[in-house]
Design a protein around this motif. Sequence first.
Motif, PDB file in Angstrom:
ATOM      1  N   GLY A   1      30.140  29.013  -3.709  1.00 11.89           N
ATOM      2  CA  GLY A   1      31.291  28.176  -3.422  1.00 11.89           C
ATOM      3  C   GLY A   1      30.914  27.029  -2.519  1.00 11.89           C
ATOM      4  O   GLY A   1      30.188  27.209  -1.543  1.00 11.89           O
TER       5      GLY A   1
ATOM      6  N   THR B   1      36.020  31.492  -0.939  1.00 17.30           N
ATOM      7  CA  THR B   1      36.406  32.456  -1.973  1.00 17.30           C
ATOM      8  C   THR B   1      36.224  31.834  -3.356  1.00 17.30           C
ATOM      9  O   THR B   1      37.199  31.462  -4.022  1.00 17.30           O
ATOM     10  N   PRO B   2      34.970  31.684  -3.799  1.00 19.65           N
ATOM     11  CA  PRO B   2      34.747  31.102  -5.124  1.00 19.65           C
ATOM     12  C   PRO B   2      35.351  31.961  -6.228  1.00 19.65           C
ATOM     13  O   PRO B   2      35.427  33.182  -6.111  1.00 19.65           O
ATOM     14  N   ASN B   3      35.771  31.315  -7.279  1.00 23.16           N
ATOM     15  CA  ASN B   3      36.380  32.006  -8.414  1.00 23.16           C
ATOM     16  C   ASN B   3      35.409  33.024  -8.999  1.00 23.16           C
ATOM     17  O   ASN B   3      34.240  32.717  -9.247  1.00 23.16           O
ATOM     18  N   GLY B   4      35.904  34.226  -9.245  1.00 23.31           N
ATOM     19  CA  GLY B   4      35.042  35.306  -9.710  1.00 23.31           C
ATOM     20  C   GLY B   4      34.520  35.135 -11.117  1.00 23.31           C
ATOM     21  O   GLY B   4      33.603  35.836 -11.528  1.00 23.31           O
ATOM     22  N   ALA B   5      35.095  34.204 -11.885  1.00 20.02           N
ATOM     23  CA  ALA B   5      34.649  33.993 -13.264  1.00 20.02           C
ATOM     24  C   ALA B   5      33.644  32.857 -13.373  1.00 20.02           C
ATOM     25  O   ALA B   5      33.253  32.480 -14.475  1.00 20.02           O
ATOM     26  N   THR B   6      33.240  32.300 -12.231  1.00 18.81           N
ATOM     27  CA  THR B   6      32.325  31.162 -12.247  1.00 18.81           C
ATOM     28  C   THR B   6      31.075  31.466 -11.436  1.00 18.81           C
ATOM     29  O   THR B   6      31.076  32.339 -10.565  1.00 18.81           O
TER      30      THR B   6
ATOM     31  N   GLN C   1      28.955  34.532  -6.705  1.00 19.55           N
ATOM     32  CA  GLN C   1      29.334  33.169  -7.030  1.00 19.55           C
ATOM     33  C   GLN C   1      29.011  32.264  -5.845  1.00 19.55           C
ATOM     34  O   GLN C   1      29.018  32.693  -4.699  1.00 19.55           O
TER      35      GLN C   1
ATOM     36  N   PHE D   1      35.399  22.949  -4.390  1.00 17.21           N
ATOM     37  CA  PHE D   1      36.781  22.623  -4.037  1.00 17.21           C
ATOM     38  C   PHE D   1      36.842  21.325  -3.244  1.00 17.21           C
ATOM     39  O   PHE D   1      36.039  21.084  -2.346  1.00 17.21           O
TER      40      PHE D   1
ATOM     41  N   THR E   1      34.582  26.182  -0.164  1.00 12.97           N
ATOM     42  CA  THR E   1      35.497  27.314  -0.333  1.00 12.97           C
ATOM     43  C   THR E   1      34.764  28.602   0.002  1.00 12.97           C
ATOM     44  O   THR E   1      33.594  28.776  -0.368  1.00 12.97           O
TER      45      THR E   1
ATOM     46  N   ASP F   1      31.779  27.158  -7.800  1.00 13.86           N
ATOM     47  CA  ASP F   1      33.164  26.734  -7.592  1.00 13.86           C
ATOM     48  C   ASP F   1      33.170  25.665  -6.504  1.00 13.86           C
ATOM     49  O   ASP F   1      32.808  25.934  -5.358  1.00 13.86           O
TER      50      ASP F   1
END
Length: 290
Positions: free
Chosen positions: A32, A37-42, A30, A47, A35, A45
Amino acid sequence: MYIYFRKANVMRKIFTLLIPIFMYNFLGAQVGINTATPNGATVLDIFSNQKGILIPRLTDADRNTNLADNDPLTVPPAGVANSNLTAGTLIFNTTANNFQYWDGTVWKQLFVPTSSQAGNDGVVKVNSGNANVKPSLNLSAAGSGYGPRQQVTYTTPLVFAASPTTSWPETTVPFPGVTSNIYIAGKWRENEISGQVHVWRLIANVTPGSNSSGSIKATFRNPDSLFEINSIQLVPNGSSGVGNILTFYFYTIADSASLDPGRGYQLFLEADITCNIVVDSFTRVSLFKD
């Protein structure tokens, strides 16, 4: 020197071997922004608790010239300027002041209101056609039944009732997602919200040619789906040469059969007596979808 170059060659080979591995991990991960720690479902991500995001901003002219227009008589494919245009493409239309997405056929508004902000919001009243000319029809019976059905047509541009009676923006600019107005090519268009209920009101001045009673039938018909609604009003006995104000109502629910490009409803009148009819006004009230 020989050893140095030999080691360099080895390192170059190792580095070349690792590039595909690094690229695979990068492409499969992912991304980011702001961030770690980007969201694992995207796949992306972003922020921020201070700023927003801007997507491409286009005027109607920009959109029509570079992507596709929204004229129901040209799309698709004649109105598509960019052959790579794909369903899901999102823009912010600065002319209509809303987000629009391409559904593969037409541009549609991304967000639509779900509740009324004003008591008469969603009303469009047509007083006449161009130069204040109101439609006028001479109808006749066929034996004891209804005579030939005649279509009510208007010359454009239409003349609308003044605000606040008319409050819907399509009277001055295209309604959300479509470049045509409420009336185009003899067809009446619903508001561009699938599932929305509309109430149509026809007010007509009927002057009978005889003193016998009779009736007037108004029909609101979709020539593509063949769906039609009939509304019948009585003309009182003994009213020869006297104008009678009659009111007709129709209810429609917007769907693809009426919203697709080039589609809509046609308005017809017929009578079982000889009479003249002048259409005083035609009004559409858009009720908000639940």
